[in-house]
Write a protein that holds these residues in place. Structure first.
Motif, PDB file in Angstrom:
ATOM      1  N   LYS A   9       0.833  -1.216   0.000  1.00 38.45           N
ATOM      2  CA  LYS A   9       0.000   0.000   0.000  1.00 38.45           C
ATOM      3  C   LYS A   9       0.862   1.259   0.000  1.00 38.45           C
ATOM      4  CE  LYS A   9      -4.250  -1.929   1.730  1.00 38.45           C
ATOM      5  NZ  LYS A   9      -4.153  -3.060   2.652  1.00 38.45           N
ATOM      6  N   ASP A  10       2.160   1.088   0.291  1.00 33.00           N
ATOM      7  CA  ASP A  10       3.045   2.243   0.403  1.00 33.00           C
ATOM      8  C   ASP A  10       3.471   2.727  -0.994  1.00 33.00           C
ATOM      9  OD1 ASP A  10       5.042   4.042   0.860  1.00 33.00           O
ATOM     10  OD2 ASP A  10       6.373   2.660   1.940  1.00 33.00           O
ATOM     11  N   PRO A  11       3.018   3.923  -1.426  1.00 33.76           N
ATOM     12  CA  PRO A  11       3.359   4.419  -2.760  1.00 33.76           C
ATOM     13  C   PRO A  11       4.874   4.557  -2.971  1.00 33.76           C
ATOM     14  CG  PRO A  11       1.786   5.883  -1.663  1.00 33.76           C
ATOM     15  CD  PRO A  11       2.218   4.872  -0.662  1.00 33.76           C
ATOM     16  N   GLU A  12       5.596   4.828  -1.862  1.00 36.84           N
ATOM     17  CA  GLU A  12       7.059   4.974  -2.009  1.00 36.84           C
ATOM     18  C   GLU A  12       7.722   3.640  -2.351  1.00 36.84           C
ATOM     19  OE1 GLU A  12       9.062   7.090   1.074  1.00 36.84           O
ATOM     20  OE2 GLU A  12       7.764   8.827   0.820  1.00 36.84           O
ATOM     21  N   LEU A  13       7.196   2.547  -1.782  1.00 37.70           N
ATOM     22  CA  LEU A  13       7.753   1.233  -2.109  1.00 37.70           C
ATOM     23  C   LEU A  13       7.412   0.867  -3.559  1.00 37.70           C
ATOM     24  CD1 LEU A  13       9.272  -1.326  -1.466  1.00 37.70           C
ATOM     25  CD2 LEU A  13       7.272  -2.220  -0.266  1.00 37.70           C
ATOM     26  N   ILE A  14       6.212   1.213  -3.989  1.00 34.67           N
ATOM     27  CA  ILE A  14       5.825   0.955  -5.390  1.00 34.67           C
ATOM     28  C   ILE A  14       6.787   1.703  -6.326  1.00 34.67           C
ATOM     29  CG2 ILE A  14       4.028   1.434  -7.118  1.00 34.67           C
ATOM     30  CD1 ILE A  14       1.969   0.574  -5.056  1.00 34.67           C
ATOM     31  N   GLN A  15       7.089   2.946  -5.965  1.00 38.45           N
ATOM     32  CA  GLN A  15       8.022   3.757  -6.761  1.00 38.45           C
ATOM     33  C   GLN A  15       9.416   3.123  -6.776  1.00 38.45           C
ATOM     34  OE1 GLN A  15       7.227   7.884  -6.221  1.00 38.45           O
ATOM     35  NE2 GLN A  15       9.391   8.368  -6.400  1.00 38.45           N
ATOM     36  N   GLU A  16       9.835   2.621  -5.617  1.00 34.48           N
ATOM     37  CA  GLU A  16      11.152   1.982  -5.506  1.00 34.48           C
ATOM     38  C   GLU A  16      11.231   0.727  -6.389  1.00 34.48           C
ATOM     39  OE1 GLU A  16      12.333   2.113  -1.330  1.00 34.48           O
ATOM     40  OE2 GLU A  16      13.585   0.362  -1.777  1.00 34.48           O
ATOM     41  N   ILE A  17      10.142  -0.040  -6.410  1.00 36.71           N
ATOM     42  CA  ILE A  17      10.114  -1.253  -7.245  1.00 36.71           C
ATOM     43  C   ILE A  17      10.243  -0.853  -8.719  1.00 36.71           C
ATOM     44  CG2 ILE A  17       8.697  -3.231  -7.981  1.00 36.71           C
ATOM     45  CD1 ILE A  17       7.413  -3.115  -5.120  1.00 36.71           C
ATOM     46  N   LEU A  18       9.538   0.210  -9.098  1.00 35.65           N
ATOM     47  CA  LEU A  18       9.629   0.679 -10.493  1.00 35.65           C
ATOM     48  C   LEU A  18      11.053   1.130 -10.812  1.00 35.65           C
ATOM     49  CD1 LEU A  18       6.241   2.549 -10.610  1.00 35.65           C
ATOM     50  CD2 LEU A  18       6.925   0.783 -12.229  1.00 35.65           C
ATOM     51  N   ASN A  19      11.693   1.766  -9.853  1.00 34.73           N
ATOM     52  CA  ASN A  19      13.053   2.248 -10.109  1.00 34.73           C
ATOM     53  C   ASN A  19      14.070   1.106 -10.146  1.00 34.73           C
ATOM     54  OD1 ASN A  19      12.384   4.948 -10.400  1.00 34.73           O
ATOM     55  ND2 ASN A  19      12.455   5.329  -8.199  1.00 34.73           N
ATOM     56  N   GLN A  20      13.820   0.064  -9.361  1.00 31.38           N
ATOM     57  CA  GLN A  20      14.773  -1.054  -9.300  1.00 31.38           C
ATOM     58  C   GLN A  20      14.606  -2.055 -10.439  1.00 31.38           C
ATOM     59  OE1 GLN A  20      14.671  -3.134  -5.578  1.00 31.38           O
ATOM     60  NE2 GLN A  20      15.291  -1.350  -4.400  1.00 31.38           N
ATOM     61  N   VAL A  94       4.816  -5.046  -9.420  1.00 29.14           N
ATOM     62  CA  VAL A  94       3.881  -3.933  -9.652  1.00 29.14           C
ATOM     63  C   VAL A  94       3.148  -4.180 -10.964  1.00 29.14           C
ATOM     64  CG1 VAL A  94       3.794  -1.481 -10.322  1.00 29.14           C
ATOM     65  CG2 VAL A  94       5.132  -2.159  -8.340  1.00 29.14           C
ATOM     66  N   ILE A  95       1.844  -3.965 -10.950  1.00 28.35           N
ATOM     67  CA  ILE A  95       1.055  -3.978 -12.188  1.00 28.35           C
ATOM     68  C   ILE A  95       0.363  -2.620 -12.312  1.00 28.35           C
ATOM     69  CG2 ILE A  95      -1.004  -4.939 -13.323  1.00 28.35           C
ATOM     70  CD1 ILE A  95      -0.211  -7.673 -12.439  1.00 28.35           C
ATOM     71  N   GLY A  96       0.393  -2.067 -13.517  1.00 27.75           N
ATOM     72  CA  GLY A  96      -0.243  -0.771 -13.738  1.00 27.75           C
ATOM     73  C   GLY A  96      -1.021  -0.758 -15.037  1.00 27.75           C
ATOM     74  N   TYR A  97      -1.923   0.215 -15.123  1.00 25.35           N
ATOM     75  CA  TYR A  97      -2.728   0.411 -16.329  1.00 25.35           C
ATOM     76  C   TYR A  97      -2.592   1.878 -16.726  1.00 25.35           C
ATOM     77  CZ  TYR A  97      -4.962  -3.818 -14.528  1.00 25.35           C
ATOM     78  OH  TYR A  97      -5.194  -5.077 -14.039  1.00 25.35           O
ATOM     79  N   GLY A  98      -2.613   2.133 -18.024  1.00 28.94           N
ATOM     80  CA  GLY A  98      -2.519   3.531 -18.434  1.00 28.94           C
ATOM     81  C   GLY A  98      -2.776   3.699 -19.910  1.00 28.94           C
ATOM     82  N   LYS A  99      -2.531   4.924 -20.353  1.00 29.83           N
ATOM     83  CA  LYS A  99      -2.690   5.221 -21.778  1.00 29.83           C
ATOM     84  C   LYS A  99      -1.350   5.690 -22.340  1.00 29.83           C
ATOM     85  CE  LYS A  99      -7.552   5.785 -22.381  1.00 29.83           C
ATOM     86  NZ  LYS A  99      -7.933   5.276 -21.047  1.00 29.83           N
ATOM     87  N   ALA A 100      -1.073   5.242 -23.576  1.00 27.44           N
ATOM     88  CA  ALA A 100       0.216   5.541 -24.199  1.00 27.44           C
ATOM     89  C   ALA A 100       0.072   6.671 -25.218  1.00 27.44           C
ATOM     90  CB  ALA A 100       0.738   4.287 -24.883  1.00 27.44           C
ATOM     91  N   ILE A 151      -2.475   1.694 -10.348  1.00 29.17           N
ATOM     92  CA  ILE A 151      -1.263   0.916 -10.075  1.00 29.17           C
ATOM     93  C   ILE A 151      -1.440   0.133  -8.774  1.00 29.17           C
ATOM     94  CG2 ILE A 151       0.007   2.721  -8.810  1.00 29.17           C
ATOM     95  CD1 ILE A 151       2.417   1.817 -10.749  1.00 29.17           C
ATOM     96  N   THR A 152      -0.950  -1.107  -8.752  1.00 30.37           N
ATOM     97  CA  THR A 152      -0.995  -1.897  -7.524  1.00 30.37           C
ATOM     98  C   THR A 152       0.372  -2.536  -7.303  1.00 30.37           C
ATOM     99  OG1 THR A 152      -1.802  -3.795  -8.778  1.00 30.37           O
ATOM    100  CG2 THR A 152      -3.455  -2.502  -7.598  1.00 30.37           C
ATOM    101  N   GLY A 153       0.684  -2.804  -6.049  1.00 26.58           N
ATOM    102  CA  GLY A 153       1.925  -3.487  -5.705  1.00 26.58           C
ATOM    103  C   GLY A 153       1.602  -4.742  -4.909  1.00 26.58           C
ATOM    104  N   LYS A 154       2.424  -5.775  -5.103  1.00 28.44           N
ATOM    105  CA  LYS A 154       2.217  -7.018  -4.353  1.00 28.44           C
ATOM    106  C   LYS A 154       3.583  -7.586  -3.971  1.00 28.44           C
ATOM    107  CE  LYS A 154      -0.181 -11.449  -4.632  1.00 28.44           C
ATOM    108  NZ  LYS A 154      -0.972 -12.377  -5.429  1.00 28.44           N
ATOM    109  N   LYS A 155       3.664  -8.106  -2.740  1.00 28.53           N
ATOM    110  CA  LYS A 155       4.933  -8.705  -2.319  1.00 28.53           C
ATOM    111  C   LYS A 155       4.672 -10.097  -1.784  1.00 28.53           C
ATOM    112  CE  LYS A 155       5.237  -6.792   2.394  1.00 28.53           C
ATOM    113  NZ  LYS A 155       3.895  -6.297   2.598  1.00 28.53           N
TER     114      LYS A 155
END
Ligand SMILES: Cc1cc2nc3c(=O)[nH]c(=O)nc-3n(C[C@H](O)[C@H](O)[C@H](O)COP(=O)(O)OP(=O)(O)OC[C@H]3O[C@@H](n4cnc5c(N)ncnc54)[C@H](O)[C@@H]3O)c2cc1C
Length: 158
Positions: A9-20, A94-100, A151-155
């Motif tokens: 649920k932590d947006p900062e961890l989701i961001q970290e996963i995207l960066n890593q 992380v799984i996300g949905y968006g428009k390109a 966007i959702t994160g799962k661990k």
């Protein structure tokens, strides 16, 4: 998410996963037929940046349908056990949905390429100012900007 105990649920961890994470699996839909393609990427401010050649299947699909789903993961490790049913996978995902959208402005394309380059190059090999690209290189690449809508994160295994 069915396993709410595994939800990040932590947006900062989701961001970290995207960066890593190094590889982004990009899922597209071509008249109901799914197509998934692994890509490198950059991330900043709820936005993904992808780079691509100007032609090919994913570009053809995106021109018709810019809805996109993506997945990244990091820190994956197989967890073994004596009992087969206790085997599993440790992961941050992380799984996300968006428009390109395709970027057209050369300065915007360069900025996105810088973001991707910074993500993958070690600090020691980064230039002091910015990376250099020829005009030809900038015009022969498509930059796909993905505005993330959900966007959702799962661990697991932590
Ligand atoms: C780890 C990784 C990182 C990558 N990073 C990038 C990136 O940042 N930018 C980028 O443009 N490309 C990247 N690629 C290559 C990318 O996966 C595609 O192969 C490429 O973008 C061409 O896609 P296309 O839809 O234009 O395929 P096309 O050249 O049009 O070919 C379509 C056909 O080829 C098959 N195909 C396409 N790609 C693959 C594949 N990866 N594996 C198996 N079959 C395939 C499809 O099933 C389809 O039948 C990366 C690949 C990997 C494995």
């Amino acid at each position: 998410m069915r396993r709410s105990d595994k939800e990040i649920k932590d947006p900062e961890l989701i961001q970290e996963i995207l960066n890593q994470s190094e590889v982004c699996r990009v899922a597209l839909c071509d008249d109901g037929k799914p197509y998934i393609v692994p890509m490198n990427f950059g991330y900043q401010d709820q936005t993904l940046y992808l780079h691509s050649a100007t032609q090919g299947q994913k570009i053809d699909i995106l021109r018709k349908n810019n809805n996109l789903c993506f997945q990244v993961d990091t820190e994956t490790r197989l967890v073994t056990s004596k009992t087969p049913c206790d085997w599993g996978m440790r992961y941050l995902s992380v799984i996300g949905y968006g428009k390109a959208y395709f970027l057209h402005n050369p300065a915007d394309k360069k900025e996105a390429l810088d973001l991707i380059m910074k993500k993958y190059s070690p600090v020691s090999s980064r230039p002091e100012k910015t990376f250099q690209y020829s005009d030809e290189a900038i015009s022969s690449v498509i930059i796909i900007k993905v505005e993330i809508e959900e966007i959702t994160g799962k661990k697991s295994g932590f």
